[in-house]
Each structure stands twice: as C-alpha cells, then as structure tokens.
Design an enzyme around this catalytic site. Sequence first.
Site, PDB file in Angstrom:
ATOM      1  N   GLU A 152       0.251  -1.784  -0.298  1.00  0.00           N
ATOM      2  CA  GLU A 152       0.192   0.041  -0.019  1.00  0.00           C
ATOM      3  C   GLU A 152       0.566   1.062   0.054  1.00  0.00           C
ATOM      4  O   GLU A 152       0.928   2.297   0.945  1.00  0.00           O
ATOM      5  CB  GLU A 152      -0.990  -0.093   1.204  1.00  0.00           C
ATOM      6  CG  GLU A 152      -2.125  -0.978   1.252  1.00  0.00           C
ATOM      7  CD  GLU A 152      -2.923  -0.857   1.956  1.00  0.00           C
ATOM      8  OE1 GLU A 152      -3.358   0.321   2.706  1.00  0.00           O
ATOM      9  OE2 GLU A 152      -4.143  -2.149   1.783  1.00  0.00           O
ATOM     10  N   GLU A 261      -6.440  -7.945  -0.546  1.00  0.00           N
ATOM     11  CA  GLU A 261      -6.900  -7.879   0.492  1.00  0.00           C
ATOM     12  C   GLU A 261      -8.122  -7.997   0.567  1.00  0.00           C
ATOM     13  O   GLU A 261      -8.110  -6.727   0.093  1.00  0.00           O
ATOM     14  CB  GLU A 261      -6.110  -6.318   1.542  1.00  0.00           C
ATOM     15  CG  GLU A 261      -4.714  -6.831   2.222  1.00  0.00           C
ATOM     16  CD  GLU A 261      -4.368  -5.735   3.227  1.00  0.00           C
ATOM     17  OE1 GLU A 261      -5.372  -4.095   3.549  1.00  0.00           O
ATOM     18  OE2 GLU A 261      -3.217  -5.420   3.190  1.00  0.00           O
TER      19      GLU A 261
END
Length: 328
Positions: A152, A261
């Site tokens: 991320e 995710e």
Amino acid sequence: MLFSKLMVAASLASTSFAQTRKLKWFGINESGAEFGETNFTGAYNKEYIWYDLDTIDQFIDQGVNLFRLNFLMERLTPDKLTASFDKLYLGNLTEQVNHITDKGAYAVLNPHNYGRFYSEVITDTDGFKTWWKNVATEYKENELVVFDTNNEYHDMDQTLVFNLNQAAIDGVREAGATTQYITAEGNSYTGAWTWVSSGNADSLVSLSDPQDKLVYQMHQYLDTDGSGTNEACVNATILSDRLAAATQWLKDNKKQGFLGEFAAGTNDQCISALEDGLKYLGDNADVWYGAAWWAAGPWWGDYMYSMEPTSGPAWTTILPKIKSYFYA
Ligand SMILES: *[C@@H]1O[C@H](CO)[C@@H](O)[C@H](O)[C@H]1NC(C)=O
Ligand SMILES: *[C@@H]1O[C@H](CO)[C@@H](O)[C@H](O)[C@H]1NC(C)=O
Ligand SMILES: *[C@@H]1O[C@H](CO)[C@@H](O)[C@H](O)[C@H]1NC(C)=O
Ligand SMILES: CC(=O)N[C@H]1CO[C@H](CO)[C@@H](O)[C@@H]1O
C-alpha cells in the site's frame, strides 16, 4: 528442489484438493510480524509475533493455497536498505515460507511498509532494487514464493511509485529469480475502486517484467469509505461494483490482477456482497488470479475480520460461506 516442490504441488492437487480450482489463488493474509511499527528491532512475542504453523495447516485443509506473509523491512535489514540481514528474523521468515511451500501453497513475501522505511518515503530506488535483489537471492530456488514489492503505497509521487515497482522487478530478476510471480502495488493504498481514477492505471500499465509474470495487486474493503474499519457494507453488490473498472482495465490491457486484501463484517449484507464479489472474480478468472482475506494471525483476538482458527469471527461465519467460490 524446484522439481520436488512441483511434485508436492501436483500430489496435493490430486489428493486433498479434489475439486478443480476456479481461481488460482485462495489466500489469507498472515499479520503480526509487522506489529509494533515504531519499535526497532522490537521484542519478539512482545511487540511482534510470527505465525502459527498449526493454524496455517488448518487453512490448507480448507483449501487455502496462498499466504501473504506480512513483515517489516526495518527488522529484516536494520538501519539501511542495503544492510545485511538480521539472521534471526530472516530465519523465522524462511521457516514460515518453507512450511507453506513444502505443502504446495504459495508464500507471498509482503514488506508491510507503505513505501516507507523508518517512516520516511523511500526515494532511493537503487537501494530499493538492491534490497529486493538481496531478498530474492535467498528465495530464488523456491518457485512458490511470490514477491510483493510493498504494501500500500500512498500519498506519494506517482512516478516514484512506478520507479520503486520497476526497481523491485529489476532487482528480483537480476538475482536470478526468474520463475516466480511478482506483484506490484499502486498508490492510494492500491485500492481497486480507485485504480483507474487515481492514476495508477495509466502509470503502472508500463511496468515491464522480462519474465512476464507480473500480477497487479489491489485491495478492496466494502465499508462506505473503503477503509476496512467498519463492520457495515454499503450494499450487497458493492464488491463487484468496486471491481468493475479495474476488471475492465485488466482486460483492455491484457494484465493479471490479484485482490491481495479484502474483508467485510460478519453480517448478512456483507456476506451477500462477498458472495456476489467472489462470483464476479470467478466469472472473470481470465484476468483475476484470486483473492486473499484480511486477516489471520495469533494476535487479532476478536477483531471483526479475524479468520484465525478457531476463535476468529470470520473463521466460523465467513470462511464456510466463501470457500466454494474459489472452486469450479
Ligand atoms: C515501543 O515504542 C513505544 C513508542 O515509541 C514506546 O512507548 C515503548 O516503550 C516501546 N517499547 C519497548 C519495549 O521499547
Ligand atoms: C524467531 O522466532 C523465535 C520463536 O520461534 C523467537 O524466539 C525469536 O525471538 C524470533 N526472532 C526473531 C528475530 O524474529
Ligand atoms: C450499491 O452501491 C453502489 C455504490 O453506491 C451503487 O453504484 C450500486 O448501484 C448499489 N447497488 C445496489 C444493488 O443498490
Ligand atoms: C484494514 C486493516 O485491517 N488494515 C490493517 C493493515 O495492517 C496494519 C498493520 O498491521 C493495521 O494496523 C491495519 O489496521
């Protein structure tokens, strides 16, 4: 070594995994070794924890065949990107990787660093390339390892995010790790719903992997702001809705994607949204490799998304509902 792992994978495929997989990857995030982000190197079993090999086996019994192993760069290479490894942390990581891949499942190496090192955005792309070259050298014989460039990226210059991903790819391949998948992540927390609108699509489409085994990793939560902090889901089609633009982009550009995710609360609306979204992934398995649930790990307790066997709320409520969607 390579040969024997293939044989293990093949024999598992014909015994415990009797059903045909629709999606290549049915995954789980293992989280804990990245805890205590401000304590370096940090005290084992106090600030951070490795994963329970018995619970990994329980997931494998459920058909899970990919584990995204979260860890921290600062603990692997203290002080600088090009430093030598902390042998104990590396040894623990390798023990987990080998346990997983010996059973024919994939182990994703995920530096859970958000494009940062000691809280500073990484701008040293050469150092980052060396970091990845050094890591890939350790695992280059193990073809079930997947290299995840970083967790991320966010609030970073888009060109830098491109350059860091490319540096990671180049470092891995230079190490001689030529058979493994590499997964790139984007800016804006690599969100699937903003993949096109954030500029990730236009920028990262040009990443190049000489082995052509690059998979674009995106993350998606189902709450209103997409942060994965609320138990409620927007509605019963929100996962497929939020994947639509990215799916079209993958198809238009002949790329492969992986939902690295995803998670949602244990209520009926969220479960419907998960079923609808996973069906959508399966219907688009030409461009989606699969998905990995957030999260498992020994320290999540009763956290709303915890799938840790056997006390995590998602282990009893979500897993039985979603696992069939990974199979034909
Ligand atoms: C971990 O870091 C926090 C914040 O810097 C600090 O308060 C705490 O004392 C540290 N723990 C240890 C064991 O050093
Ligand atoms: C490695 O794991 C062992 C437990 O298996 C633990 O005692 C040790 O502190 C860990 N060390 C690191 C650096 O992770
Ligand atoms: C769910 O919410 C999304 C985003 O607001 C919207 O586009 C979609 O039409 C909604 N779906 C249903 C079935 O209400
Ligand atoms: C949505 C979510 O659970 N995010 C988590 C990602 O990992 C970090 C570090 O482990 C957690 O602090 C976040 O809550």
